[in-house]
Motif scaffolding. Structure first.
Motif, PDB file in Angstrom:
ATOM      1  N   GLN A   1       0.889  -1.388   0.125  1.00  0.00           N
ATOM      2  CA  GLN A   1       0.038  -0.047  -0.057  1.00  0.00           C
ATOM      3  C   GLN A   1       0.894   1.130   0.138  1.00  0.00           C
ATOM      4  O   GLN A   1       0.687   2.185  -0.708  1.00  0.00           O
ATOM      5  N   LYS A   2       1.962   1.296   0.954  1.00  0.00           N
ATOM      6  CA  LYS A   2       2.759   2.207   0.816  1.00  0.00           C
ATOM      7  C   LYS A   2       3.459   2.545  -0.333  1.00  0.00           C
ATOM      8  O   LYS A   2       3.785   3.658  -0.838  1.00  0.00           O
ATOM      9  N   LEU A   3       3.939   1.307  -0.980  1.00  0.00           N
ATOM     10  CA  LEU A   3       4.807   1.604  -1.869  1.00  0.00           C
ATOM     11  C   LEU A   3       3.990   2.251  -3.436  1.00  0.00           C
ATOM     12  O   LEU A   3       4.496   3.100  -3.828  1.00  0.00           O
ATOM     13  N   THR A   4       3.053   2.133  -3.328  1.00  0.00           N
ATOM     14  CA  THR A   4       1.969   2.544  -4.423  1.00  0.00           C
ATOM     15  C   THR A   4       2.292   4.151  -4.317  1.00  0.00           C
ATOM     16  O   THR A   4       1.735   4.656  -5.336  1.00  0.00           O
ATOM     17  N   GLY A   5       2.218   4.776  -3.351  1.00  0.00           N
ATOM     18  CA  GLY A   5       2.345   6.188  -2.919  1.00  0.00           C
ATOM     19  C   GLY A   5       3.530   6.806  -3.577  1.00  0.00           C
ATOM     20  O   GLY A   5       3.277   8.041  -3.793  1.00  0.00           O
ATOM     21  N   TYR A   6       4.493   6.134  -4.142  1.00  0.00           N
ATOM     22  CA  TYR A   6       5.434   6.565  -4.552  1.00  0.00           C
ATOM     23  C   TYR A   6       5.359   6.780  -6.227  1.00  0.00           C
ATOM     24  O   TYR A   6       6.232   6.805  -6.992  1.00  0.00           O
ATOM     25  N   TYR A   7       4.151   6.426  -6.848  1.00  0.00           N
ATOM     26  CA  TYR A   7       3.951   6.433  -8.011  1.00  0.00           C
ATOM     27  C   TYR A   7       2.625   7.554  -8.622  1.00  0.00           C
ATOM     28  O   TYR A   7       1.473   7.287  -8.216  1.00  0.00           O
ATOM     29  N   PRO A   8       3.361   8.480  -9.027  1.00  0.00           N
ATOM     30  CA  PRO A   8       2.358   9.708  -9.535  1.00  0.00           C
ATOM     31  C   PRO A   8       1.377   8.973 -10.708  1.00  0.00           C
ATOM     32  O   PRO A   8       0.175   9.419 -10.403  1.00  0.00           O
TER      33      PRO A   8
ATOM     34  N   LYS B   1      -3.010   3.299  -8.468  1.00  0.00           N
ATOM     35  CA  LYS B   1      -3.949   2.032  -8.269  1.00  0.00           C
ATOM     36  C   LYS B   1      -3.798   1.124  -8.796  1.00  0.00           C
ATOM     37  O   LYS B   1      -4.176   0.000  -8.227  1.00  0.00           O
ATOM     38  N   GLU B   2      -3.262   1.149 -10.012  1.00  0.00           N
ATOM     39  CA  GLU B   2      -3.053  -0.149 -10.828  1.00  0.00           C
ATOM     40  C   GLU B   2      -2.074  -1.111 -10.069  1.00  0.00           C
ATOM     41  O   GLU B   2      -2.143  -2.337 -10.325  1.00  0.00           O
ATOM     42  N   LEU B   3      -1.104  -0.554  -9.445  1.00  0.00           N
ATOM     43  CA  LEU B   3      -0.003  -1.317  -8.793  1.00  0.00           C
ATOM     44  C   LEU B   3      -0.379  -1.983  -7.710  1.00  0.00           C
ATOM     45  O   LEU B   3       0.487  -2.901  -7.278  1.00  0.00           O
ATOM     46  N   LEU B   4      -1.295  -1.719  -6.856  1.00  0.00           N
ATOM     47  CA  LEU B   4      -1.674  -2.183  -5.559  1.00  0.00           C
ATOM     48  C   LEU B   4      -1.865  -3.899  -5.658  1.00  0.00           C
ATOM     49  O   LEU B   4      -1.092  -4.666  -4.836  1.00  0.00           O
ATOM     50  N   GLY B   5      -2.534  -4.169  -6.584  1.00  0.00           N
ATOM     51  CA  GLY B   5      -2.564  -5.741  -6.700  1.00  0.00           C
ATOM     52  C   GLY B   5      -1.279  -6.094  -6.927  1.00  0.00           C
ATOM     53  O   GLY B   5      -0.950  -7.252  -6.319  1.00  0.00           O
TER      54      GLY B   5
ATOM     55  N   VAL C   1      12.519   9.529 -16.269  1.00  0.00           N
ATOM     56  CA  VAL C   1      11.586   8.570 -16.850  1.00  0.00           C
ATOM     57  C   VAL C   1      10.349   9.247 -17.709  1.00  0.00           C
ATOM     58  O   VAL C   1      10.343  10.518 -17.521  1.00  0.00           O
ATOM     59  N   THR C   2       9.599   8.430 -18.482  1.00  0.00           N
ATOM     60  CA  THR C   2       8.579   9.031 -19.205  1.00  0.00           C
ATOM     61  C   THR C   2       7.258   8.785 -18.421  1.00  0.00           C
ATOM     62  O   THR C   2       6.947   7.630 -18.113  1.00  0.00           O
ATOM     63  N   CYS C   3       6.482   9.848 -18.404  1.00  0.00           N
ATOM     64  CA  CYS C   3       5.122   9.676 -17.892  1.00  0.00           C
ATOM     65  C   CYS C   3       4.402   9.846 -19.008  1.00  0.00           C
ATOM     66  O   CYS C   3       4.446  10.236 -20.287  1.00  0.00           O
TER      67      CYS C   3
ATOM     68  N   ILE D   1       2.637   4.033 -16.309  1.00  0.00           N
ATOM     69  CA  ILE D   1       2.941   4.104 -14.866  1.00  0.00           C
ATOM     70  C   ILE D   1       4.526   4.562 -14.883  1.00  0.00           C
ATOM     71  O   ILE D   1       5.427   4.336 -15.513  1.00  0.00           O
ATOM     72  N   ASP D   2       4.746   5.590 -13.767  1.00  0.00           N
ATOM     73  CA  ASP D   2       5.900   5.788 -13.302  1.00  0.00           C
ATOM     74  C   ASP D   2       6.174   6.344 -12.053  1.00  0.00           C
ATOM     75  O   ASP D   2       5.206   6.724 -11.442  1.00  0.00           O
ATOM     76  N   GLY D   3       7.174   6.100 -11.532  1.00  0.00           N
ATOM     77  CA  GLY D   3       7.407   6.377 -10.037  1.00  0.00           C
ATOM     78  C   GLY D   3       8.574   7.764  -9.911  1.00  0.00           C
ATOM     79  O   GLY D   3       9.047   8.186 -10.792  1.00  0.00           O
ATOM     80  N   ILE D   4       8.451   8.185  -8.465  1.00  0.00           N
ATOM     81  CA  ILE D   4       9.486   9.137  -8.384  1.00  0.00           C
ATOM     82  C   ILE D   4      11.032   8.459  -8.395  1.00  0.00           C
ATOM     83  O   ILE D   4      11.147   7.059  -8.485  1.00  0.00           O
ATOM     84  N   THR D   5      12.019   9.327  -8.207  1.00  0.00           N
ATOM     85  CA  THR D   5      13.293   8.799  -8.120  1.00  0.00           C
ATOM     86  C   THR D   5      13.584   8.111  -6.934  1.00  0.00           C
ATOM     87  O   THR D   5      12.865   8.321  -5.640  1.00  0.00           O
ATOM     88  N   GLY D   6      14.499   7.018  -6.769  1.00  0.00           N
ATOM     89  CA  GLY D   6      14.822   6.222  -5.679  1.00  0.00           C
ATOM     90  C   GLY D   6      14.645   4.564  -6.002  1.00  0.00           C
ATOM     91  O   GLY D   6      14.462   3.930  -4.948  1.00  0.00           O
ATOM     92  N   GLY D   7      14.509   4.177  -7.117  1.00  0.00           N
ATOM     93  CA  GLY D   7      14.284   2.886  -7.261  1.00  0.00           C
ATOM     94  C   GLY D   7      12.771   2.147  -7.364  1.00  0.00           C
ATOM     95  O   GLY D   7      12.799   1.041  -7.593  1.00  0.00           O
ATOM     96  N   PHE D   8      11.854   3.105  -7.696  1.00  0.00           N
ATOM     97  CA  PHE D   8      10.537   2.771  -7.854  1.00  0.00           C
ATOM     98  C   PHE D   8      10.522   2.293  -9.195  1.00  0.00           C
ATOM     99  O   PHE D   8       9.396   1.699  -9.690  1.00  0.00           O
ATOM    100  N   ASN D   9      11.099   2.719 -10.198  1.00  0.00           N
ATOM    101  CA  ASN D   9      10.858   2.481 -11.747  1.00  0.00           C
ATOM    102  C   ASN D   9      11.321   1.157 -11.945  1.00  0.00           C
ATOM    103  O   ASN D   9      10.524   0.388 -12.800  1.00  0.00           O
ATOM    104  N   PHE D  10      12.321   0.693 -11.215  1.00  0.00           N
ATOM    105  CA  PHE D  10      12.692  -0.663 -11.610  1.00  0.00           C
ATOM    106  C   PHE D  10      11.752  -1.544 -10.994  1.00  0.00           C
ATOM    107  O   PHE D  10      11.544  -2.552 -11.521  1.00  0.00           O
ATOM    108  N   GLN D  11      11.347  -1.176  -9.677  1.00  0.00           N
ATOM    109  CA  GLN D  11      10.339  -1.998  -9.146  1.00  0.00           C
ATOM    110  C   GLN D  11       9.405  -2.189  -9.784  1.00  0.00           C
ATOM    111  O   GLN D  11       8.670  -3.297 -10.101  1.00  0.00           O
ATOM    112  N   ALA D  12       8.514  -1.118 -10.452  1.00  0.00           N
ATOM    113  CA  ALA D  12       7.737  -1.477 -11.047  1.00  0.00           C
ATOM    114  C   ALA D  12       7.750  -2.275 -12.535  1.00  0.00           C
ATOM    115  O   ALA D  12       7.057  -3.052 -12.934  1.00  0.00           O
TER     116      ALA D  12
END
Ligand SMILES: Cc1cc2nc3c(=O)[nH]c(=O)nc-3n(C[C@H](O)[C@H](O)[C@H](O)COP(=O)(O)OP(=O)(O)OC[C@H]3O[C@@H](n4cnc5c(N)ncnc54)[C@H](O)[C@@H]3O)c2cc1C
Length: 418
Positions: A69-76, A80-84, A359-361, A391-402
């Motif tokens: 749940q917390k992890l999803t907060g890093y994705y502008p 919603k889509e990443l929670l599942g 990254v590209t949004c 789908i894209d995340g802020i900087t910090g490793g979130f884009n690879f995690q996605a």
């Protein structure tokens, strides 16, 4: 070259893109289904090019946030889509996945996770070796120009010199700088969000504050007046403008709005978080009455956290001279100083790419995808993974995690359905 002259390659799975998501899909699928023939096609000569340069050459593999749940907060885009998907494959799984392959990750103070070796080469070599071990075929210099869904069971992808026929396709071609680069998806009739950049720093052309380059303040609040987006965090003044975690976060969350504003906007900075323009003015008035004969260039206690040069810059902006004491400062100057401290408005124009990560949004709209399998709803048999999705995340490793998460689910989706 006419179509009939092109080579025909038959395979079970063709993965478009030899990047992070493409390799992760291929390796995970091969482990679950060694019976399938897997082919990766990559338009350039380089495999895993972004992984190689990522995180300043160290590859920020993921982020130490282990709660889906917390992890999803890093994705502008994509929260919603990443929670599942994050309930299926999240940071815990990433750490385990690499550990199983003898790659230990370390966590830095800000939560970013890197290979202990401190080099992205470790990750690149891991993927290349795994791919070789699993007999994954790779065709470089194969740019996909068109994708054809023949009968929802067979798909053809066409390159310049060859056509690949497969039972399933994975779209893992990453972010695209321009919409025109997504032409090859046209036949699929998908809704695509036009791509715009995310994760950049703010340009302040010829603004005098850039003379303070190198200064940083650990706690600030920055707001974009036009979009109302606001974030708190460290702020860094550079020779071209503003940078630091708060700016990068803001650039990601406001990426599309800033693009629509043609990157002309006003940044409002509060350098003293405990106060606002009104309350700081009260504090300044009190200082004036209590310390009338004290020189203003000696920072008052509320400004202790500000670099001396920044404080002096604010005094100069209010035309408070070097030797002035508090009693010399008039109401107008007090007003300007209050504003500088808690609501400094800085006109920005343009952006500068953040070299460590950008990254590209934009990309394939979430509603086109069944996130349980990463299949396209209109084309079961075509799967998607990585930055090609909106789908894209802020900087910090979130884009690879996605990328790892969507790739893992696509691999599982194929393993279970083919
Ligand atoms: C400088 C930089 C540093 C970064 N650092 C980090 C970091 O440390 N941590 C983090 O989380 N994220 C980082 N990122 C973001 C991260 O690299 C991407 O989000 C991630 O690589 C996306 O993976 P992907 O496989 O979807 O796309 P990519 O890695 O871009 O791979 C897509 C591949 O598809 C190929 N391709 C494209 N079109 C076609 C076509 N038509 N036919 C065939 N092949 C095609 C491309 O050539 C490319 O090789 C960074 C990005 C940059 C630019």
């Amino acid at each position: 070259m006419a179509e009939e002259q092109k080579n025909l390659i038959e395979t079970d799975i063709v993965i478009i893109g030899g990047g992070a998501a493409g390799f992760f899909t291929a390796i995970n699928l091969a482990e679950q289904r060694p019976d399938l023939r897997i082919l990766i096609v990559e338009k350039t000569l380089l495999l895993l090019a972004k992984v190689q340069i990522s995180g300043g050459g160290r590859c920020n593999v993921t982020h130490a946030c282990f709660d889906p749940q917390k992890l999803t907060g890093y994705y502008p885009r994509g929260h919603k889509e990443l929670l599942g998907p994050f309930h299926i494959f999240n940071t815990n799984h990433t750490v385990e996945w690499f550990k199983k392959r003898n790659i230990k990750l370390k966590t830095e103070a800000d939560g970013r996770m890197f290979p202990v070796s401190n080099t992205s080469e470790t990750i690149v070599q891991c993927f290349l070796q795994e791919a070789q071990k699993q007999n994954i075929r790779i065709e470089k210099k194969f740019e996909v120009l068109e994708i054809r869904n023949l009968n929802h069971k067979t798909y053809e992808i066409e390159g310049r010199y060859a056509i690949v026929r497969a039972k399933a396709v994975v779209l893992a071609a990453g972010g695209h700088a321009k919409e025109s680069q997504l032409e090859y998806l046209k036949t699929l009739n998908l809704e695509i969000v036009p791509p715009v950049p995310s994760l950049f720093t703010f340009n302040l052309p010829q603004h005098p504050i850039t003379q303070l380059m190198g200064l940083s303040v650990a706690e600030t609040e920055i707001k974009i007046l036009e979009t109302k987006d606001v974030f708190r965090g460290p702020l860094l003044i550079t020779h071209w403008g503003l940078s630091g975690p708060a700016v990068l976060k803001l650039s990601a969350f406001a990426a599309r709005k800033l693009h629509d504003l043609e990157y002309r906007y006003t940044v409002r900075v509060n350098w003293c978080l405990e106060y606002n323009e009104e309350s700081i003015r009260q504090v300044l008035m009190q200082i004036k009455s209590e310390y009338a004969y004290k020189k203003a260039n000696q920072k008052p206690s509320f400004a202790a956290h500000l670099p001396q040069r920044l404080w002096e810059y604010m005094l100069q902006s209010a035309e408070i001279k070097d030797g002035d004491t508090w009693q010399n400062i008039n109401n107008k100057q007090m007003g300007i100083l209050s504003k500088s401290l808690c609501a400094m408005d800085i006109p920005a124009q343009g952006k500068t790419t953040f070299k460590e990560e950008f990254v590209t949004c934009g990309g394939i709209k979430g509603k086109e995808i069944d996130f349980k399998t990463m299949q396209l709803k209109k084309h079961p048999g075509i799967f998607v993974a990585g930055e090609i999705i909106n789908i894209d995340g802020i900087t910090g490793g979130f884009n690879f995690q996605a990328a790892w998460t969507t790739a893992y689910i696509a691999a599982k989706g194929m393993a279970d359905t083919l």
